[in-house]
Enzyme design. Structure first.
Site, mmCIF file in Angstrom:
data_model
loop_
_atom_site.group_PDB
_atom_site.id
_atom_site.type_symbol
_atom_site.label_atom_id
_atom_site.label_comp_id
_atom_site.label_asym_id
_atom_site.label_seq_id
_atom_site.Cartn_x
_atom_site.Cartn_y
_atom_site.Cartn_z
ATOM 1 C CG ASN A 157 19.662 -13.777 -39.938
ATOM 2 O OD1 ASN A 157 20.881 -13.677 -39.760
ATOM 3 N ND2 ASN A 157 18.941 -12.784 -40.400
ATOM 4 C CE LYS A 180 29.049 -13.599 -29.896
ATOM 5 N NZ LYS A 180 28.224 -14.801 -30.110
ATOM 6 C CB ALA A 182 24.685 -16.579 -33.593
ATOM 7 N N GLY A 233 23.477 -7.876 -36.468
ATOM 8 C CA GLY A 233 22.572 -8.316 -35.409
ATOM 9 C C GLY A 233 21.535 -7.247 -35.130
ATOM 10 C CB CYS A 289 17.941 -7.622 -41.293
ATOM 11 S SG CYS A 289 19.307 -8.073 -42.346
HETATM 12 P P1 ADP Z 1 19.297 -11.740 -32.235
HETATM 13 O O1 ADP Z 1 18.338 -11.116 -31.280
HETATM 14 O O2 ADP Z 1 18.789 -11.842 -33.597
HETATM 15 O O3 ADP Z 1 19.926 -13.008 -31.727
HETATM 16 P P2 ADP Z 1 21.554 -10.239 -31.373
HETATM 17 O O4 ADP Z 1 21.902 -8.841 -31.732
HETATM 18 O O5 ADP Z 1 21.167 -10.518 -29.968
HETATM 19 O O6 ADP Z 1 20.454 -10.680 -32.403
HETATM 20 O O7 ADP Z 1 22.767 -11.209 -31.735
HETATM 21 C C1 ADP Z 1 23.645 -11.054 -32.814
HETATM 22 C C2 ADP Z 1 25.035 -11.451 -32.383
HETATM 23 O O8 ADP Z 1 25.441 -10.578 -31.330
HETATM 24 C C3 ADP Z 1 25.143 -12.866 -31.812
HETATM 25 O O9 ADP Z 1 26.388 -13.420 -32.165
HETATM 26 C C4 ADP Z 1 25.086 -12.616 -30.318
HETATM 27 O O10 ADP Z 1 25.697 -13.630 -29.556
HETATM 28 C C5 ADP Z 1 25.867 -11.327 -30.217
HETATM 29 N N1 ADP Z 1 25.624 -10.551 -28.979
HETATM 30 C C6 ADP Z 1 24.473 -10.419 -28.294
HETATM 31 N N2 ADP Z 1 24.650 -9.611 -27.216
HETATM 32 C C7 ADP Z 1 25.954 -9.214 -27.230
HETATM 33 C C8 ADP Z 1 26.767 -8.371 -26.387
HETATM 34 N N3 ADP Z 1 26.264 -7.764 -25.337
HETATM 35 N N4 ADP Z 1 28.069 -8.204 -26.736
HETATM 36 C C9 ADP Z 1 28.575 -8.808 -27.822
HETATM 37 N N5 ADP Z 1 27.869 -9.603 -28.650
HETATM 38 C C10 ADP Z 1 26.575 -9.814 -28.370
#
Ligand code: ADP
Length: 486
Positions: A157, A180, A182, A233, A289
Site C-alpha cells: 500500500n 522482501k 510485496a 502487513g 492501516c
Molecule cells: P496484505 O494482505 O495486505 O497483502 P500481507 O500481510 O499478506 O498483507 O502481506 C504483507 C507482506 O507480507 C507482503 O510482502 C507479503 O508478501 C508478505 N507475506 C505474506 N505472507 C507471508 C509469509 N507467510 N511469510 C512471510 N511473508 C509473508
C-alpha cells in the site's frame, strides 16, 4: 539491472551488490490494477536465493557497523539527494503498480525520502550513558550498538514509504538488510536499490529478494544470523512471523492492521472534519492501516454530517491514477475489490442505508480495472461485518452515539489499537478522550499521523515497536551495559 521488453520491465534480485537472476530462472507477473495488464515481471526467488542474500548481509555487517554514524550519513545523504532527483520516476512506478493517484504517489516519495534524511541525522547522535555507581572504584556505562543483519518485509500500500521507514533507520544504525517487498509492487523498491547502489552503499549492505512470501520468510526467520525482523502487513501474517521469530528470540517490530475509530462530536468544525475525513478515508482508495474504519457521529449532527460527506464523496474523481485530476484510484487487486463488495453487501442486507456509491465504477477504456465508487453507509450496526473487520477500501460506515462515555467504550471495543481520531473544539474533552483511547496514535482534529518526527505504531494486536521519531532508530540498536573496576 532492469531490462525492458515491449514496455514490460524484468526485475532481478539484488544480492551482494549485483543484480542476479533467481535460481529458479522463473519470473512472476506484476499487474496494473487500473488496466489489468502485466507491467513488469519480477524474479521468483526462493529459500536458496534468500540464503545467498543473508550470506551477503552477514558478511557486510562487520564493516558497515564499524563505520561512524557520520560516515554512514554521508552515503545516505547522497541516497536522499538521488531520491529527490528521481522522484518522478519513483512516483510513476508506485502509481502504475499500486494504482494510487500520481499526486499521492509524489507525496509518498517525499515522505519516503524524509525518512532517509531524518534517520541519517539521527544516526550521528547515537549516544550512550554514564551511570553513577554504588562503589567508588566502579565505573558504569551503557553503549548502544546495531542489532545485526535485519530482515524487512513490506506491504504494497506504500511500496516505497514502507521500505525507507525500515531501511533508513536500519542502515543509519549500522545494520545490514535483506528486504522482501510485496509481490504486487516491487518496482519502486527496485528503483530505490538502483539509487542506493549509485549512492555508494557498499555491496552486501542491502539485499533484495522477491518471490514466494512464505519460502523467503521462512528462510529469513530460521537463520540465526538474522537478528531482527521488521514487518508491516496484516495481523494474521504478523502473528505467524512472531511465532517463528520466537524460536530464536529474534527482535521484532510489527506494524499490523488497524480498525481506526473516527469520532465526531457535535461541537466539531464540520467543514474541517469533512476535509480531514475525506483525506483519511479515500486517500490510497482507503487502503491504509490508519484509514478511518468506524465513523462515530454524535446523533444531533448526523443529518448535516451525512449531507456534507455525501457531497464531498460524490465530488471525488475515480480513475487511472496516472491521469490528471484523479482523486481515487483502483483497489490493488480483485481480492481487495471482492472484500469491499462483500462488506458493503453484508451491511446493506442487514439494514444499513446506502447514502452514495455501493458499486463498482466503470472507467472507460479500463474495463479490467478494480475500481469502486466512494461509498457511504449510514445506520451501521455493531453486528455487521464492517463493524469488526478492517475494510481496506473506499467505504465510510457511519455509526451514531449519544455520549462521550459510550463512544469511547465502543471505540476501544476491538483487538486493534493503531490509530484513532477525535474531532471537537472542546479542549478538555480532547484531552480526556485522547487519554482514554487505547491506541498507539491519536489525531485530535488531525488525520496526518505518518510524520517522520513522531513515533508511528500500534498497541494490542496492531503491533509493537515504533517507526519515526527517536524511537525509529532505537529499534535497530541494542543496549550494552559495561561495568568496570578501576
Ligand atoms: P496484505 O494482505 O495486505 O497483502 P500481507 O500481510 O499478506 O498483507 O502481506 C504483507 C507482506 O507480507 C507482503 O510482502 C507479503 O508478501 C508478505 N507475506 C505474506 N505472507 C507471508 C509469509 N507467510 N511469510 C512471510 N511473508 C509473508
Amino acid at each position: 539491472m532492469t531490462t525492458v521488453i515491449n514496455d514490460v520491465k524484468t526485475y532481478n534480485l539484488y544480492i551482494n551488490g549485483e543484480w542476479v537472476s533467481p535460481i529458479s530462472e522463473s519470473y512472476f507477473d506484476v499487474i496494473s490494477p487500473a488496466t489489468g495488464q502485466v507491467v513488469s515481471k519480477a524474479a521468483l526467488g526462493d529459500e536458496q536465493d534468500t540464503k545467498r542474500a543473508i550470506d551477503a548481509a552477514a558478511a557486510a555487517f562487520p564493516e558497515w557497523s564499524a563505520k561512524t554514524g557520520r560516515e554512514r550519513a554521508e552515503i545516505l545523504t547522497r541516497l536522499y539527494q538521488l531520491m529527490i532527483e528521481n522522484s518522478e520516476q519513483l512516483a510513476k512506478s508506485i502509481s502504475v503498480e499500486m494504482g494510487k493517484p500520481i499526486q499521492q504517489a509524489r507525496g509518498e516519495v517525499m515522505n519516503a525520502a524524509e525518512y532517509v534524511l531524518w534517520n541519517l541525522e539521527e544516526g550521528k547522535r547515537v549516544s550512550g550513558e554514564v551511570i553513577p555507581g554504588a562503589v567508588k572504584n566502579r565505573r558504569l556505562q551503557v553503549i548502544r550498538q546495531p542489532i545485526g543483519p535485519v530482515a524487512a518485509i513490506t506491504p504494497w500500500n506504500f511500496p516505497l514509504g514502507m521500505v525507507t521507514r525500515k531501511l533508513a533507520p536500519a542502515l543509519a544504525a549500522g545494520c545490514t538488510v535483506v528486504l522482501k517487498p510485496a509481490e504486487q509492487t516491487p518496482g519502486s523498491a527496485i528503483l530505490f536499490f538502483e539509487l542506493a547502489e549509485k549512492a555508494g552503499i557498499p555491496k552486501g549492505v542491502i539485499n533484495l529478494v522477491t518471490g514466494t512470501p512464505q519460502q523467503i520468510g521462512d528462510a529469513l526467520l530460521s537463520d540465526k544470523r538474522i537478528r531482527k525482523i521488521t514487518f508491516t502487513g496484516s495481523t494474521n501474517v504478523g502473528k505467524q512471523l512472531l511465532r517463528k521469530a520466537a524460536d530464536q528470540v529474534k527482535r521484532v517490530s510489527m506494524e499490523l492492521g488497524g480498525h481506526a475509530p473516527f469520532i465526531v462530536f457535535e461541537d466539531a468544525d464540520l467543514e474541517h472534519t469533512i476535509e480531514q475525513l475525506a483525506r483519511c478515508k479515500f486517500q490510497n482508495c482507503g487502503q491504509t492501516c490508519i484509514s478511518a474504519n468506524r465513523i462515530y457521529v454524535q446523533e444531533s449532527i448526523k443529518d448535516q454530517f451525512l449531507s456534507l460527506l455525501k457531497e464531498k464523496a460524490e465530488s471525488l474523481r475515480v480513475g487511472n491514477g496516472l491521469e490528471k485530476g484523479v482523486d481515487v484510484g483502483p483497489l490493488v487487486s480483485k481480492a481487495g475489490l471482492n472484500k469491499v463488495e462483500e462488506q458493503v453487501n453484508n451491511a446493506v442486507e442487514q439494514g444499513a442505508k446506502l447514502v452514495t456509491g455501493g458499486e463498482k465504477y466503470e472507467v472507460e477504456g479500463h474495463e479490467e480495472g478494480y475500481f469502486y465508487k466512494p461509498t457511504i453507509l449510514a445506520d451501521v450496526q455493531d453486528t455487521m461485518m464492517i463493524a469488526t473487520n478492517e475494510t481496506f477500501g473506499p467505504v465510510a460506515p457511519i455509526f451514531t452515539f449519544k455520549t462521550e462515555e459510550e463512544v469511547v467504550a465502543k471505540a476501544n471495543d476491538t483487538d486493534y489499537g493503531l490509530a484513532a481520531y477525535c474531532f471537537t473544539k472542546d479542549l478538555s474533552r480532547s484531552v480526556r478522550v485522547s487519554e482514554a483511547l487505547e491506541y498507539g496514535m491519536v489525531g485530535i482534529n488531525d488525520t496526518v499521523l505518518s510524520q517522520v518526527e513522531g513515533p508511528f505504531g500500534g498497541i494490542k494486536e496492531s503491533g509493537m515497536g515504533r517507526e519515526g521519531g527517536t524511537d525509529g532508530l532505537a529499534d535497530f540498536l541494542e543496549k550494552k551495559f559495561i561495568s568496570t573496576i578501576i
